[in-house]
Scaffold this active site. Structure first.
Site, PDB file in Angstrom:
ATOM      1  N   ASP A 140       0.841  -1.203   0.000  1.00  0.00           N
ATOM      2  CA  ASP A 140       0.000   0.000   0.000  1.00  0.00           C
ATOM      3  C   ASP A 140       0.876   1.252   0.000  1.00  0.00           C
ATOM      4  O   ASP A 140       2.091   1.166   0.204  1.00  0.00           O
ATOM      5  CB  ASP A 140      -0.895  -0.046   1.249  1.00  0.00           C
ATOM      6  CG  ASP A 140      -1.898   1.099   1.275  1.00  0.00           C
ATOM      7  OD1 ASP A 140      -2.261   1.611   0.193  1.00  0.00           O
ATOM      8  OD2 ASP A 140      -2.330   1.485   2.381  1.00  0.00           O
ATOM      9  N   ASP A 172      -8.973   3.910  -1.911  1.00  0.00           N
ATOM     10  CA  ASP A 172      -9.900   4.404  -0.890  1.00  0.00           C
ATOM     11  C   ASP A 172     -11.172   5.033  -1.472  1.00  0.00           C
ATOM     12  O   ASP A 172     -11.257   6.243  -1.651  1.00  0.00           O
ATOM     13  CB  ASP A 172      -9.182   5.413   0.009  1.00  0.00           C
ATOM     14  CG  ASP A 172      -7.999   4.779   0.720  1.00  0.00           C
ATOM     15  OD1 ASP A 172      -7.826   3.547   0.608  1.00  0.00           O
ATOM     16  OD2 ASP A 172      -7.254   5.510   1.378  1.00  0.00           O
ATOM     17  N   GLU A 229       2.553   4.868  -4.115  1.00  0.00           N
ATOM     18  CA  GLU A 229       2.535   5.785  -5.288  1.00  0.00           C
ATOM     19  C   GLU A 229       3.891   6.474  -5.494  1.00  0.00           C
ATOM     20  O   GLU A 229       4.221   6.754  -6.646  1.00  0.00           O
ATOM     21  CB  GLU A 229       1.435   6.831  -5.117  1.00  0.00           C
ATOM     22  CG  GLU A 229       0.026   6.270  -5.261  1.00  0.00           C
ATOM     23  CD  GLU A 229      -0.451   5.476  -4.036  1.00  0.00           C
ATOM     24  OE1 GLU A 229       0.154   5.642  -2.951  1.00  0.00           O
ATOM     25  OE2 GLU A 229      -1.390   4.682  -4.175  1.00  0.00           O
TER      26      GLU A 229
HETATM   27  C1  GLC Z   1      -4.572   3.479   2.979  1.00  0.00           C
HETATM   28  C2  GLC Z   1      -5.113   2.248   2.256  1.00  0.00           C
HETATM   29  C3  GLC Z   1      -6.215   1.619   3.089  1.00  0.00           C
HETATM   30  C4  GLC Z   1      -5.664   1.271   4.475  1.00  0.00           C
HETATM   31  C5  GLC Z   1      -5.088   2.519   5.140  1.00  0.00           C
HETATM   32  C6  GLC Z   1      -4.387   2.191   6.441  1.00  0.00           C
HETATM   33  O1  GLC Z   1      -5.545   4.459   3.054  1.00  0.00           O
HETATM   34  O2  GLC Z   1      -5.566   2.557   0.968  1.00  0.00           O
HETATM   35  O3  GLC Z   1      -6.711   0.470   2.455  1.00  0.00           O
HETATM   36  O4  GLC Z   1      -6.689   0.750   5.275  1.00  0.00           O
HETATM   37  O5  GLC Z   1      -4.133   3.123   4.285  1.00  0.00           O
HETATM   38  O6  GLC Z   1      -3.335   1.305   6.239  1.00  0.00           O
END
Ligand code: GLC
Length: 503
Positions: free
Chosen positions: A225, A299, A228
């Site tokens: 995650d 998100d 980017e």
């Molecule tokens: C980012 C991710 C989300 C995750 C959050 C906390 O917003 O896209 O899926 O729950 O981080 O890790």
């Protein structure tokens, strides 16, 4: 996800081609906004490298594009099952409770995801020893109950003297620097953090070996995650120093491939240290990342427009090679309503990747917090997913061989039918299932377009001739599904997780 690929399909003269603009700098595309007479694309820097694919139809274009950029490897079967996630599950007790509830309510499930709270102070490749008694035992118990635990891993490494990942990376020059040569610091979940330069082969090699920590604990897959890369203290400046293999370059060139190189490292670590087909999920990626990872769309919110958007988003990803993808079912931000959840699970269970997830500050949205009628609907569609697993697995196999998406817009197969060109609320799953979910609040009927061919209503077995619009009844517990006449639709016996019952 930066996948600079598009397809052109015209009637007169009949023309079909695709263009992949292989330039990782900030690029732009104007499809008829400036003028209806032309489109153009370009980039702020880099080479004007683009590939033109010609063919008779869109199917051939997608096959060629994925021939060039790669196709997804066959996944482990269980990854096609249901995944339960939430940001905010933060203790051993809570994870055990979620697992028990899934089984108690007979919601088939193969995986529970561990969001950032499992870590010690959000330090990657660590485990929070205060909130968990014995993570290894917990993971073993979850596995014994059929759950394959997946952990999140972010790229940002906490600045903390004495923390091995930080110290090793600092000593070896593995983090991105400013043009003056200072290691660059920005804020992410752990606070001040540094960013591995995944373009360097040595950094990928190091990160690959870090996967061993998770593999040894019994973790079954990695959810990458924030790659980017995201940052809380303004974006990373364009002039930061990053490498592209042996060549020194800047963030401006490497930004769009940061996620790609991170998943490449992650994938190779699992190849090296485990004996299973790697299961990697990503938020950011570039053209070709499908060789290493599946994706989710990030998100979203628990609002109807984001459910509507899910279908074209996933279809577009499919046409762009990244077919094994899904949305946060129920929505990430905001609080989901029971009706929206009932409709979202009907889209989610036919999305290649099927995971419920939501934000820490959103209301709980596990199936059992829904009213009983919606809990039943949830179960009905997860059960359907599990019965259709052989069909889904066939779709992944076809995708890995030909690059054709598991989930596709109708225009891919009925390109010459004007009725499907703007169709964003129906899709094909594999070659034989047409799914027409309800994505509008309050609707209990919907208009369905059936393309050429003969189609059976999955629920009533009524036969329809294609090439017409029909009105389908769709009370809250019904997602209209049509099966192409002549299809052999294999179904598994119902199981609570893959492998529970020998099939
Ligand atoms: C980012 C991710 C989300 C995750 C959050 C906390 O917003 O896209 O899926 O729950 O981080 O890790």
């Amino acid at each position: 996800k930066s996948i600079p690929f598009f397809i052109v399909a015209k009637d007169e003269p009949q023309v079909c081609y695709g263009i992949f603009f292989d330039n990782t700098f900030h690029s732009y595309f104007d499809f008829g906004k400036e003028s209806q007479d032309y489109y153009y694309f370009g980039s702020e820097n880099g080479n004007l490298d683009y590939y033109v694919f010609t063919g008779n139809n869109m199917v051939e274009i997608v096959e060629q594009y994925t021939w060039l950029t790669g196709r997804m490897p066959l996944p482990q079967l269980w990854t096609l099952g249901y995944h339960q996630s939430r940001w905010g599950y933060d203790s051993e007790e809570r994870f055990r409770e979620i697992a028990a509830k899934l089984r108690e309510h007979r919601i088939p499930c193969d995986s529970i995801h561990f969001d950032i709270d499992y870590m010690d102070a959000f330090k990657v490749f660590t485990w929070n020893q205060e909130l968990f008694d014995d993570e290894k035992q917990m993971i073993a118990d979850l596995r014994a109950d059929g759950f394959k635990p997946v952990t999140i891993i972010d790229p940002g490494v906490k600045v903390e003297p004495g923390y091995d990942v930080y110290e090793e990376g600092m000593a070896r020059g593995y983090f991105a620097t400013t043009p003056d040569g200072d290691v660059y610091v920005n804020k992410v979940w752990p606070g001040d953090s540094v960013f591995p330069d995944f373009g360097q082969p040595a950094v990928r090699d190091w990160w690959a070996d870090k996967q061993k920590y998770l593999i040894d604990l019994g973790i079954a897959g990695v959810w990458t995650d924030m790659n980017e890369p995201a940052s809380f203290n303004g974006p990373l400046p364009d002039d930061l120093i990053f490498a592209d293999e042996e060549r020194i370059t800047t963030h401006a060139e490497m930004h769009n491939t940061y996620g790609h190189n991170m998943v490449k490292a992650t994938f190779s670590g699992w190849r090296r240290h485990s004996d299973v087909r790697p299961f990697v999920i990503t938020r950011a990626c570039y053209a070709g990342s499908q060789k290493y990872t599946i994706a989710w769309t990030g998100d979203n919110h628990s609002i109807w427009s984001h459910l509507q958007m899910a279908i074209p988003q996933l279809c577009n990803l499919g046409l762009s090679g990244m077919s094994y993808a899904g949305t946060d079912v129920g929505g990430f931000g905001s609080d989901v309503t029971p009706e929206l959840m009932a409709r979202w699970v009907q889209v989610g269970c036919f999305s290649p990747f099927f995971r419920s997830h939501c934000a820490k500050f959103s209301a709980n949205q596990e199936p059992w917090v829904m009213p009983p009628a919606v809990l039943d609907i949830f179960r009905k569609y997860v059960e359907l997913r599990y019965q259709l697993l052989p069909y889904f697995y066939d779709a992944t196999r076809a995708c890995s061989l030909t690059g054709l998406p598991m989930m596709a817009p109708l225009v891919l197969f009925w390109q010459n039918d004007p009725n499907v060109r703007e169709l964003n609320d129906e899709f094909m799953l594999g070659r034989d299932l047409l799914i027409a979910p309800v994505v509008e609040q309050g609707a209990t009927k919907r208009l369905v377009y059936l393309p050429a061919g003969s189609w059976y209503d999955y629920w009533t077995h009524e036969l329809f001739e294609g090439g017409q619009h029909i009105i389908a009844d769709a009370p809250l517990d019904v997602c209209p599904i049509y099966v192409r006449a002549g299809t052999i639709l294999p179904k598994y016996p119902l199981q609570q997780f893959v492998g529970e019952i020998p099939a």
